[in-house]
Design a protein around this motif. Structure first.
Motif, PDB file in Angstrom:
ATOM      1  N   UNK A   1      15.973  -1.498 -40.210  1.00 47.67           N
ATOM      2  CA  UNK A   1      16.449  -0.704 -41.344  1.00 47.67           C
ATOM      3  C   UNK A   1      17.962  -0.526 -41.261  1.00 47.67           C
ATOM      4  N   UNK A   2      18.659  -0.970 -42.304  1.00 50.97           N
ATOM      5  CA  UNK A   2      20.110  -0.785 -42.385  1.00 50.97           C
ATOM      6  C   UNK A   2      20.375   0.218 -43.498  1.00 50.97           C
ATOM      7  N   UNK A   3      21.646   0.468 -43.767  1.00 51.38           N
ATOM      8  CA  UNK A   3      22.011   1.492 -44.760  1.00 51.38           C
ATOM      9  C   UNK A   3      21.347   1.233 -46.113  1.00 51.38           C
ATOM     10  N   UNK A   4      21.568   0.045 -46.664  1.00 52.21           N
ATOM     11  CA  UNK A   4      21.081  -0.210 -48.028  1.00 52.21           C
ATOM     12  C   UNK A   4      20.042  -1.322 -48.133  1.00 52.21           C
ATOM     13  N   UNK A   5      19.623  -1.847 -47.003  1.00 58.48           N
ATOM     14  CA  UNK A   5      18.675  -2.954 -47.059  1.00 58.48           C
ATOM     15  C   UNK A   5      17.939  -3.067 -45.728  1.00 58.48           C
ATOM     16  N   UNK A   6      16.997  -3.973 -45.702  1.00 63.04           N
ATOM     17  CA  UNK A   6      16.307  -4.256 -44.436  1.00 63.04           C
ATOM     18  C   UNK A   6      16.799  -5.611 -43.937  1.00 63.04           C
ATOM     19  N   UNK A   7      17.334  -5.628 -42.738  1.00 64.03           N
ATOM     20  CA  UNK A   7      17.776  -6.899 -42.143  1.00 64.03           C
ATOM     21  C   UNK A   7      16.549  -7.599 -41.552  1.00 64.03           C
ATOM     22  N   UNK A   8      16.355  -8.836 -41.980  1.00 63.82           N
ATOM     23  CA  UNK A   8      15.179  -9.592 -41.566  1.00 63.82           C
ATOM     24  C   UNK A   8      15.610 -10.725 -40.636  1.00 63.82           C
TER      25      UNK A   8
ATOM     26  N   UNK B   1      17.237 -15.010 -48.220  1.00 63.52           N
ATOM     27  CA  UNK B   1      17.989 -15.520 -47.071  1.00 63.52           C
ATOM     28  C   UNK B   1      17.849 -17.010 -46.898  1.00 63.52           C
ATOM     29  N   UNK B   2      17.946 -17.446 -45.675  1.00 61.19           N
ATOM     30  CA  UNK B   2      17.870 -18.868 -45.363  1.00 61.19           C
ATOM     31  C   UNK B   2      18.083 -19.063 -43.884  1.00 61.19           C
ATOM     32  N   UNK B   3      18.496 -20.263 -43.531  1.00 63.09           N
ATOM     33  CA  UNK B   3      18.750 -20.539 -42.116  1.00 63.09           C
ATOM     34  C   UNK B   3      18.183 -21.872 -41.711  1.00 63.09           C
ATOM     35  N   UNK B   4      17.755 -21.947 -40.464  1.00 66.00           N
ATOM     36  CA  UNK B   4      17.238 -23.193 -39.903  1.00 66.00           C
ATOM     37  C   UNK B   4      15.707 -23.127 -39.863  1.00 66.00           C
ATOM     38  N   UNK B   5      15.081 -24.270 -39.544  1.00 65.27           N
ATOM     39  CA  UNK B   5      13.612 -24.315 -39.518  1.00 65.27           C
ATOM     40  C   UNK B   5      13.036 -23.278 -38.551  1.00 65.27           C
ATOM     41  N   UNK B   6      13.613 -23.154 -37.387  1.00 64.92           N
ATOM     42  CA  UNK B   6      13.067 -22.261 -36.352  1.00 64.92           C
ATOM     43  C   UNK B   6      13.822 -20.940 -36.191  1.00 64.92           C
ATOM     44  N   UNK B   7      14.893 -20.761 -36.955  1.00 64.92           N
ATOM     45  CA  UNK B   7      15.654 -19.497 -36.864  1.00 64.92           C
ATOM     46  C   UNK B   7      16.253 -19.205 -38.222  1.00 64.92           C
ATOM     47  N   UNK B   8      15.795 -18.128 -38.839  1.00 69.68           N
ATOM     48  CA  UNK B   8      16.303 -17.817 -40.166  1.00 69.68           C
ATOM     49  C   UNK B   8      16.364 -16.308 -40.329  1.00 69.68           C
ATOM     50  N   UNK B   9      16.934 -15.891 -41.452  1.00 67.47           N
ATOM     51  CA  UNK B   9      17.051 -14.455 -41.671  1.00 67.47           C
ATOM     52  C   UNK B   9      17.359 -14.169 -43.117  1.00 67.47           C
ATOM     53  N   UNK B  10      17.430 -12.908 -43.438  1.00 68.77           N
ATOM     54  CA  UNK B  10      17.745 -12.519 -44.795  1.00 68.77           C
ATOM     55  C   UNK B  10      17.899 -11.020 -44.907  1.00 68.77           C
ATOM     56  N   UNK B  11      18.108 -10.579 -46.145  1.00 63.60           N
ATOM     57  CA  UNK B  11      18.237  -9.153 -46.412  1.00 63.60           C
ATOM     58  C   UNK B  11      17.241  -8.788 -47.495  1.00 63.60           C
ATOM     59  N   UNK B  12      16.462  -7.757 -47.250  1.00 66.70           N
ATOM     60  CA  UNK B  12      15.403  -7.381 -48.168  1.00 66.70           C
ATOM     61  C   UNK B  12      15.751  -6.036 -48.789  1.00 66.70           C
ATOM     62  N   UNK B  13      15.686  -5.964 -50.113  1.00 66.60           N
ATOM     63  CA  UNK B  13      15.953  -4.701 -50.804  1.00 66.60           C
ATOM     64  C   UNK B  13      14.628  -3.994 -51.032  1.00 66.60           C
ATOM     65  N   UNK B  14      14.314  -3.058 -50.191  1.00 64.07           N
ATOM     66  CA  UNK B  14      13.046  -2.344 -50.282  1.00 64.07           C
ATOM     67  C   UNK B  14      12.839  -1.601 -48.984  1.00 64.07           C
ATOM     68  N   UNK B  15      11.635  -1.099 -48.790  1.00 66.95           N
ATOM     69  CA  UNK B  15      11.379  -0.332 -47.562  1.00 66.95           C
ATOM     70  C   UNK B  15      10.967  -1.270 -46.427  1.00 66.95           C
ATOM     71  N   UNK B  16      11.047  -0.726 -45.226  1.00 67.60           N
ATOM     72  CA  UNK B  16      10.597  -1.471 -44.048  1.00 67.60           C
ATOM     73  C   UNK B  16       9.144  -1.891 -44.211  1.00 67.60           C
TER      74      UNK B  16
END
Ligand code: 5GP
Ligand code: MN
Length: 355
Positions: A293-300, A320-335
């Motif tokens: 949980x971050x200030x305004x989003x959920x870091x994935x 988000x995006x990233x590589x096949x085995x390592x990726x991430x994104x930001x989600x606007x919503x609750x945990x």
């Protein structure tokens, strides 16, 4: 024969020539990389800045936000600038100086990202300056309209590997010194999980062999990387014992940390870096997710073994995006929503699981 003569020159000579022309005529360089800079972002940005300085250029790195204290062992880091000085900062300079440097730059070198938005808010300032932009990166799908020279090699172990190759192909191997070699090694070591992932090309070790000629203490760097504050050790235990959930049917694991938990463990930037990998140590588990949980989003953060493409999961569900085995994104919503989405998405990806 010199080691460097055995290293494959994977960068298109046309890109090298284009970069050379720009570098020759420019003097005030700003180097940028992705937000929440990791070891490769820090290593690649510092190394290219050090190299440009050795060529007699003015070069500063501007980070969009403060690199975690866990990266303090990378030489040169604390001399640089941070754009978002609201985040706790032990890096010397602040936003005004960063802004001024960005406005006055006559060339940008951008490392370890494929699209300007990965620079965070800073990308608006950078893109508003029409100065030429050279990209050196190893992510898929570079945003071709945003850069003047694109050096993009997804097969590379790290952006740092490309920084070395770039310097080599510029004919400047002789400018590599102990500090630059260390900075490059740090990025390669961290992005590959200490040479476990994405590092099966023999080229990787030829470059490491060349860097080691500069005489840095490789063992100490690995030891420094493993060191952590007590609060992180304890948070790790808490996550594994109390937070990790398994979805055995889909060989998946996930966990989250909310603001209260982060406060309880006095979580500082970088403290939970790499936690997402831990569940993959379990025999059956092939995919892992961490929601913070971050200030305004959920870091994935997403990781996988084998063919499970977490970058597709990140793209489809977490902006988000990233590589096949390592990726991430930001989600606007609750945990909770972010976690539920993960559990719901798993059946759609079941076909990628290994038996
Ligand atoms: P991490 O989980 O360490 O934050 O990120 C792992 C990888 O996922 C990064 O190297 C990057 O390629 C990608 N990634 C992480 N966060 C984002 C994001 O918000 N957007 C995009 N496009 N990629 C991300
Ligand atoms: Mn990288």
């Amino acid at each position: 024969m010199n080691i460097q003569d055995t290293i494959e020159r994977i960068i298109d000579p046309k890109q090298i020539d284009a970069a050379r022309q720009i570098i020759n005529r420019c003097n005030k360089f700003v180097v940028c990389t992705h937000m929440s800079p990791d070891g490769d972002a820090v290593g690649s940005s510092l190394a290219i800045a050090s190299y440009l300085r050795k060529k007699g250029k003015e070069a500063r790195v501007v980070y969009s936000d403060t690199p975690g204290d866990n990266l303090n062992f990378i030489p040169g880091l604390r001399e640089e600038m941070v754009f978002d000085s609201q985040s706790q900062t032990s890096v010397k300079n602040t936003r005004d100086e960063a802004m001024q440097a960005i406005r006055e730059a006559d060339c940008f070198v951008i490392t370890d990202l494929n699209t300007p938005s990965r620079m965070g808010d800073m990308n608006k300032e950078v893109m508003a300056n029409p100065a030429p932009k050279i990209l050196i990166d190893h992510h898929l799908d570079p945003a071709t309209d945003s850069f003047d020279v694109i050096i993009s090699h997804p097969e590379a172990s790290a952006a740092c590997e490309l920084i070395y190759t770039f310097i080599l192909q510029m004919g400047d191997d002789a400018l590599i010194d102990k500090q630059i070699a260390t900075q490059i090694y740090c990025g390669m070591m961290t992005d590959t999980g200490q040479f476990i992932f994405s590092s099966s090309r023999p080229q990787v070790y030829l470059i490491v062999a060349r860097l080691l000629q500069e005489g840095f203490d490789k063992e100490k760097l690995h030891r420094d990387l493993a060191l952590e504050p007590e609060r992180r050790t304890r948070l790790k235990g808490y996550v594994l014992l109390q937070k990790m959930q398994l979805v055995t049917q889909y060989k998946a694991a996930y966990f989250s940390l909310n603001k209260t938990e982060l406060k309880r463990f006095n979580h500082q930037k970088g403290d939970s870096e790499g936690f997402v990998n831990m569940p993959l140590d379990i025999y059956s588990i092939q995919v892992s997710a961490f929601f913070r949980e971050e200030k305004n989003f959920v870091k994935v953060s997403l990781r996988s073994k084998g063919d499970f493409p977490v970058n597709l999961l990140a793209q489809k569900f977490y902006n988000g995006g990233g590589h096949k085995n390592a990726a991430g994104g930001e989600f606007l919503g609750t945990l909770q929503q972010a976690e539920q989405l993960f559990v719901k998405a798993l059946p759609l990806f079941a076909k990628y699981l290994e038996k």
